[in-house]
Design a protein around this motif. Structure first.
Motif, PDB file in Angstrom:
ATOM      1  N   PHE A 421       0.838  -1.134  -0.048  1.00 47.66           N
ATOM      2  CA  PHE A 421       0.078   0.010  -0.132  1.00 47.66           C
ATOM      3  C   PHE A 421       0.782   1.478   0.049  1.00 47.66           C
ATOM      4  CE2 PHE A 421      -2.149   3.124   2.835  1.00 47.66           C
ATOM      5  CZ  PHE A 421      -3.186   3.488   1.893  1.00 47.66           C
ATOM      6  N   VAL A 422       2.100   1.103   0.877  1.00 46.14           N
ATOM      7  CA  VAL A 422       2.949   2.619   0.938  1.00 46.14           C
ATOM      8  C   VAL A 422       3.129   3.042  -0.395  1.00 46.14           C
ATOM      9  CG1 VAL A 422       5.119   3.178   1.716  1.00 46.14           C
ATOM     10  CG2 VAL A 422       3.553   1.956   3.208  1.00 46.14           C
ATOM     11  N   PRO A 423       3.653   2.402  -1.397  1.00 48.25           N
ATOM     12  CA  PRO A 423       4.029   2.918  -2.958  1.00 48.25           C
ATOM     13  C   PRO A 423       2.892   3.872  -3.416  1.00 48.25           C
ATOM     14  CG  PRO A 423       4.616   0.679  -2.818  1.00 48.25           C
ATOM     15  CD  PRO A 423       3.937   0.942  -1.542  1.00 48.25           C
ATOM     16  N   TYR A 424       1.617   3.456  -3.258  1.00 46.60           N
ATOM     17  CA  TYR A 424       0.482   4.172  -3.568  1.00 46.60           C
ATOM     18  C   TYR A 424       0.438   5.594  -2.929  1.00 46.60           C
ATOM     19  CZ  TYR A 424      -1.041   0.233  -6.404  1.00 46.60           C
ATOM     20  OH  TYR A 424      -1.123  -0.593  -7.324  1.00 46.60           O
ATOM     21  N   LEU A 425       0.807   5.428  -1.418  1.00 47.24           N
ATOM     22  CA  LEU A 425       0.410   6.652  -0.618  1.00 47.24           C
ATOM     23  C   LEU A 425       1.638   7.621  -0.953  1.00 47.24           C
ATOM     24  CD1 LEU A 425      -0.705   7.771   1.745  1.00 47.24           C
ATOM     25  CD2 LEU A 425       1.108   6.479   3.279  1.00 47.24           C
ATOM     26  N   LYS A 426       2.889   7.342  -1.582  1.00 50.67           N
ATOM     27  CA  LYS A 426       3.938   8.151  -1.628  1.00 50.67           C
ATOM     28  C   LYS A 426       3.531   8.772  -3.047  1.00 50.67           C
ATOM     29  CE  LYS A 426       7.951   5.349   0.151  1.00 50.67           C
ATOM     30  NZ  LYS A 426       8.940   4.598  -0.108  1.00 50.67           N
ATOM     31  N   THR A 427       2.881   8.300  -3.849  1.00 55.22           N
ATOM     32  CA  THR A 427       2.477   8.727  -5.184  1.00 55.22           C
ATOM     33  C   THR A 427       1.331   9.777  -4.835  1.00 55.22           C
ATOM     34  OG1 THR A 427       2.936   6.796  -6.437  1.00 55.22           O
ATOM     35  CG2 THR A 427       1.533   8.399  -7.264  1.00 55.22           C
ATOM     36  N   ALA A 428       0.499   9.569  -3.933  1.00 51.48           N
ATOM     37  CA  ALA A 428      -0.774  10.302  -3.232  1.00 51.48           C
ATOM     38  C   ALA A 428      -0.114  11.609  -2.856  1.00 51.48           C
ATOM     39  CB  ALA A 428      -1.691   9.788  -2.718  1.00 51.48           C
ATOM     40  N   THR A 429       0.884  11.369  -1.825  1.00 49.96           N
ATOM     41  CA  THR A 429       1.458  12.579  -1.293  1.00 49.96           C
ATOM     42  C   THR A 429       2.022  13.569  -2.067  1.00 49.96           C
ATOM     43  OG1 THR A 429       1.737  11.024   0.584  1.00 49.96           O
ATOM     44  CG2 THR A 429       3.095  13.403   0.738  1.00 49.96           C
ATOM     45  N   LYS A 430       3.118  12.929  -3.022  1.00 48.09           N
ATOM     46  CA  LYS A 430       3.506  14.076  -3.995  1.00 48.09           C
ATOM     47  C   LYS A 430       2.529  14.640  -4.836  1.00 48.09           C
ATOM     48  CE  LYS A 430       7.261  13.850  -7.430  1.00 48.09           C
ATOM     49  NZ  LYS A 430       8.227  12.935  -8.343  1.00 48.09           N
ATOM     50  N   ALA A 431       1.603  13.993  -5.357  1.00 50.34           N
ATOM     51  CA  ALA A 431       0.584  14.649  -6.035  1.00 50.34           C
ATOM     52  C   ALA A 431      -0.300  15.486  -5.325  1.00 50.34           C
ATOM     53  CB  ALA A 431      -0.482  13.469  -6.569  1.00 50.34           C
ATOM     54  N   PHE A 432      -0.523  15.441  -4.093  1.00 50.61           N
ATOM     55  CA  PHE A 432      -1.298  16.315  -3.168  1.00 50.61           C
ATOM     56  C   PHE A 432      -0.557  17.556  -3.175  1.00 50.61           C
ATOM     57  CE2 PHE A 432      -2.172  18.009   1.012  1.00 50.61           C
ATOM     58  CZ  PHE A 432      -3.749  18.300   0.727  1.00 50.61           C
ATOM     59  N   GLU A 433       0.768  17.571  -3.019  1.00 47.41           N
ATOM     60  CA  GLU A 433       1.724  18.662  -2.805  1.00 47.41           C
ATOM     61  C   GLU A 433       1.702  19.405  -3.836  1.00 47.41           C
ATOM     62  OE1 GLU A 433       5.251  16.959  -1.852  1.00 47.41           O
ATOM     63  OE2 GLU A 433       4.763  16.689   0.325  1.00 47.41           O
ATOM     64  N   GLY A 434       1.456  18.828  -5.299  1.00 44.97           N
ATOM     65  CA  GLY A 434       1.423  19.611  -6.315  1.00 44.97           C
ATOM     66  C   GLY A 434       0.100  20.310  -6.805  1.00 44.97           C
ATOM     67  N   ASP A 435      -0.877  19.403  -6.392  1.00 48.29           N
ATOM     68  CA  ASP A 435      -2.351  19.857  -6.618  1.00 48.29           C
ATOM     69  C   ASP A 435      -3.409  19.517  -5.696  1.00 48.29           C
ATOM     70  OD1 ASP A 435      -4.770  20.567  -7.977  1.00 48.29           O
ATOM     71  OD2 ASP A 435      -4.166  19.681  -9.794  1.00 48.29           O
ATOM     72  N   ARG A 438      -7.105  18.730  -6.749  1.00 45.69           N
ATOM     73  CA  ARG A 438      -7.328  17.531  -7.820  1.00 45.69           C
ATOM     74  C   ARG A 438      -7.150  16.267  -6.910  1.00 45.69           C
ATOM     75  NH1 ARG A 438      -7.672  15.923 -12.738  1.00 45.69           N
ATOM     76  NH2 ARG A 438      -6.179  13.979 -13.424  1.00 45.69           N
ATOM     77  N   TYR A 439      -6.044  16.252  -6.088  1.00 47.71           N
ATOM     78  CA  TYR A 439      -5.857  14.891  -5.416  1.00 47.71           C
ATOM     79  C   TYR A 439      -6.059  14.944  -3.843  1.00 47.71           C
ATOM     80  CZ  TYR A 439      -3.078  14.045  -9.789  1.00 47.71           C
ATOM     81  OH  TYR A 439      -2.936  13.852 -10.892  1.00 47.71           O
ATOM     82  N   GLY A 440      -6.989  15.968  -3.431  1.00 50.14           N
ATOM     83  CA  GLY A 440      -7.075  16.228  -1.994  1.00 50.14           C
ATOM     84  C   GLY A 440      -7.915  14.808  -1.417  1.00 50.14           C
ATOM     85  N   GLU A 441      -9.042  14.374  -2.083  1.00 51.70           N
ATOM     86  CA  GLU A 441      -9.925  13.237  -1.741  1.00 51.70           C
ATOM     87  C   GLU A 441      -9.005  11.935  -1.683  1.00 51.70           C
ATOM     88  OE1 GLU A 441     -13.975  11.062  -2.553  1.00 51.70           O
ATOM     89  OE2 GLU A 441     -13.295  12.689  -3.708  1.00 51.70           O
ATOM     90  N   ALA A 442      -7.997  11.427  -2.797  1.00 48.20           N
ATOM     91  CA  ALA A 442      -7.458  10.326  -2.718  1.00 48.20           C
ATOM     92  C   ALA A 442      -6.398  10.536  -1.557  1.00 48.20           C
ATOM     93  CB  ALA A 442      -6.822  10.246  -4.179  1.00 48.20           C
ATOM     94  N   TYR A 443      -5.687  11.653  -1.412  1.00 47.68           N
ATOM     95  CA  TYR A 443      -4.769  11.801  -0.373  1.00 47.68           C
ATOM     96  C   TYR A 443      -5.510  11.612   0.911  1.00 47.68           C
ATOM     97  CZ  TYR A 443      -1.256  13.761   2.767  1.00 47.68           C
ATOM     98  OH  TYR A 443      -0.393  14.238   3.668  1.00 47.68           O
ATOM     99  N   LEU A 444      -6.383  12.199   1.198  1.00 46.34           N
ATOM    100  CA  LEU A 444      -7.081  12.084   2.397  1.00 46.34           C
ATOM    101  C   LEU A 444      -7.298  10.595   2.682  1.00 46.34           C
ATOM    102  CD1 LEU A 444      -8.502  13.268   4.984  1.00 46.34           C
ATOM    103  CD2 LEU A 444     -10.558  13.446   3.429  1.00 46.34           C
ATOM    104  N   ASN A 445      -8.118  10.013   1.711  1.00 44.78           N
ATOM    105  CA  ASN A 445      -8.451   8.505   2.023  1.00 44.78           C
ATOM    106  C   ASN A 445      -7.429   7.504   2.103  1.00 44.78           C
ATOM    107  OD1 ASN A 445     -11.197   9.314   2.106  1.00 44.78           O
ATOM    108  ND2 ASN A 445     -11.738   9.028  -0.003  1.00 44.78           N
ATOM    109  N   LEU A 446      -6.236   7.831   1.366  1.00 44.69           N
ATOM    110  CA  LEU A 446      -4.978   7.017   1.512  1.00 44.69           C
ATOM    111  C   LEU A 446      -4.404   6.973   2.930  1.00 44.69           C
ATOM    112  CD1 LEU A 446      -3.765   7.375  -2.028  1.00 44.69           C
ATOM    113  CD2 LEU A 446      -4.307   5.277  -0.716  1.00 44.69           C
ATOM    114  N   THR A 447      -4.200   8.310   3.305  1.00 42.42           N
ATOM    115  CA  THR A 447      -3.659   8.443   4.691  1.00 42.42           C
ATOM    116  C   THR A 447      -4.438   8.030   5.888  1.00 42.42           C
ATOM    117  OG1 THR A 447      -4.412  10.826   4.599  1.00 42.42           O
ATOM    118  CG2 THR A 447      -1.906  10.520   4.011  1.00 42.42           C
ATOM    119  N   ASP A 448      -5.786   8.110   5.461  1.00 43.84           N
ATOM    120  CA  ASP A 448      -6.771   7.642   6.814  1.00 43.84           C
ATOM    121  C   ASP A 448      -6.870   5.959   6.755  1.00 43.84           C
ATOM    122  OD1 ASP A 448      -7.323  10.169   7.261  1.00 43.84           O
ATOM    123  OD2 ASP A 448      -9.404  10.050   6.866  1.00 43.84           O
TER     124      ASP A 448
END
Length: 533
Positions: A421-435, A438-448
């Motif tokens: 699971f962690v590799p997807y979380l790393k991608t979401a974190t980087k994407a959220f920092e940039g936008d 666009r990526y807020g919901e995916a980042y929130l759910n993954l980190t939760d």
């Protein structure tokens, strides 16, 4: 440093075999590959030969054998579900690779080039006559004699004898292959003396590739998880049962517990509570399991492989058919909405079973999302469904109390899931920092999902420690709790600080989720200096 000097006088008959230069290692291949039968016929130079019996034996994980045909230029050697084509000279002696001498004599402190030249000279003798005699001289004049005899017609087996010789008691000229020099530290052999035929194949030659701690084995049937759930398998007095919720138990002199999963048709991966990993596959008749066990720690301090595998650990026979079970329904996929309440607590056994089933389903669903480094995969239909608010809500419940074996099973599945699971979380974190929009919901759910997984482990371990304070592993468990709880609270503080970065309704969801995490997992969220209840 003084370099070693090699004195080589090879038998004249070896010149005819010199063209067959040995390679470094045995070439063991997977016997389940579709072209194996054709390759076997080519190995023996017999296009019309019926290889089915040899092929069947080669695919048996617990069998070692050789196939020798009169006049054939090679021998087929099989071991642990793999096979190798070992060439022979016209006289019928094997053309061994250099590693065939590893079991016979392992020398430390020797210059690598000098050692290789000495080994090649011994192999030349084997090819010429099936017999080799060599001498290793110690710096102070003592020596070590090594004698090898090949089993007639065999490519795998030999006898070897060795003996120490005092300085002045031997005639160096009587040995055709002599290694002489300083720096030699030790000589070891897997067999010294005796008259038994031993395999010259070192254990690492038949090791299977390892991915994520599991040896890689191909499937041999279309058996699925549903058709294996609830089955029992026996070997002598040992009995292993594959529970429908993904747990497994081994009834033996030393009972064991762990988790199981099907990763391909007819291929099971077992993760034991003692950190051993095994891959099993069904034989062609579907009634027998055989496979490889891997231990993550080396058998010896100087073991370069840093692993251990054994192809004969499991030869289990099915003793029961699949149990009649009702599969858990897949999670409902709907538009994400703020989570406002926690689901009702379930009884211990059903809660454990359901949580493991949810994690195993989550693990399977990961395969349909896309590559972990593809940010768009997080927002595509499979990804959006996978990290939905409903998925997070499903991870809310934690059993109020449970047995140690249940805690071990849950934590084992949790760890395995986190690794993927962690590799997807790393991608979401980087994407959220940039936008963030666009990526807020995916980042929130993954980190939760990650925080809830960590909170589950902390809470379960704290309860287990409180219930069994005198357990032999309590010290190690307490250290694990401290580390995980500290990491979890670091995540929670980070979430509190980053709330302003969430945009619009997602910010309200993030705040509500954080508060719910504290309420659902009070023992994980409390300060580190507060003892478990």
């Amino acid at each position: 440093m003084r370099r070693f000097v090699i004195a080589l006088t090879v038998f004249g008959a070896a010149a005819g075999a010199a063209a067959q230069t040995p390679v470094d290692t045995f070439d063991f291949r997977d016997a389940s590959l579709p072209d194996t039968e054709a390759r076997m016929r080519a190995c023996l130079g017999r296009p019309e030969w019926d290889a089915k019996r040899t092929l069947e034996g080669a695919r048996n994980m617990g069998v070692s054998s050789e196939t020798r045909l009169t006049g054939a230029p090679a021998v087929i050697a099989t071991q642990r579900g793999r096979w190798a084509c070992v060439q022979r000279t016209q006289a019928g002696f094997p053309v061994w690779p250099v590693e065939a001498l590893d079991n016979i004599a392992t020398l430390k402190g020797v210059d690598p080039q000098a050692l290789r030249a000495w080994q090649l000279a011994l192999l030349a003798q084997v090819r010429a006559s099936g017999h080799a005699l060599g001498l290793v001289k110690w710096p102070k004049g003592n020596a070590h004699e090594i004698e090898i005899d090949v089993q007639p017609g065999s490519a795998l087996y030999a006898k070897w004898h060795s003996r120490d010789l005092a300085a002045g008691s031997y005639d160096e000229g009587a040995y055709s292959t002599v290694l002489d020099g300083t720096g030699l530290k030790s000589i070891s052999s897997t067999q010294i003396g005796g008259s038994t035929w031993y395999s010259v194949v070192p254990p690492r030659a038949v090791m299977w590739p390892v991915v994520d701690n599991f040896p890689v084995l191909p499937g041999t049937s279309e058996t699925t998880a549903e058709r294996l759930a609830g089955t029992s398998w026996s070997r002598d007095k040992d009995r292993m049962k594959l529970e429908a919720d993904g747990r497994m138990t081994l009834t033996a002199a030393i009972p064991r517990t762990g988790t199981w999963r099907v990763v391909a048709p007819g291929v099971l991966q077992l993760s034991w509570s003692d950190q051993a990993y095994e891959t099993l596959r069904l034989t062609s008749d579907g009634s027998q399991l055989a496979g490889i066990r891997r231990r993550t720690q080396p058998g010896r301090d100087d073991d370069p492989a840093r692993e251990w595998q054994n192809g004969s650990v499991f030869e289990l026979v099915r003793t029961t058919q699949p149990a009649t079970t009702t599969a858990l329904p897949p999670p409902t996929v709907a538009a994400s909405t703020p989570v406002t309440s926690s689901p009702a607590r379930l009884p211990v056994t059903s809660a454990v079973a359901q949580r493991i089933a949810l994690m195993l389903r989550f693990e399977r669903d990961l395969k349909g999302v896309g590559t972990p480094d593809d940010a768009e995969a997080l927002l595509a239909a499979p990804g959006r469904a996978l990290w939905s608010a409903e998925r997070v809500q499903a991870f809310n419940s934690t059993p109020p109390d449970l047995e140690a074996s249940e805690a071990i099973a849950l934590i084992s599945v949790n760890k395995r899931l986190a690794d993927q699971f962690v590799p997807y979380l790393k991608t979401a974190t980087k994407a959220f920092e940039g936008d963030p929009l666009r990526y807020g919901e995916a980042y929130l759910n993954l980190t939760d999902l990650l925080m809830r997984s960590m909170a589950t482990n902390v809470q379960l371990l704290k309860r287990a420690l409180a219930k069994n304070p005198g357990n032999d592993t309590s010290g190690q468990a307490a250290a694990s709790v401290l580390l995980m709880q500290s990491s979890l609270q670091t995540f929670m503080r980070g979430r509190q600080q980053e709330l302003p970065r969430f945009i619009g309704p997602i910010q309200a969801q993030a705040a509500a989720r954080l508060q719910m995490l504290r309420e659902d997992f009070p023992e994980a969220a409390q300060p580190l200096d507060v003892p478990a209840r």
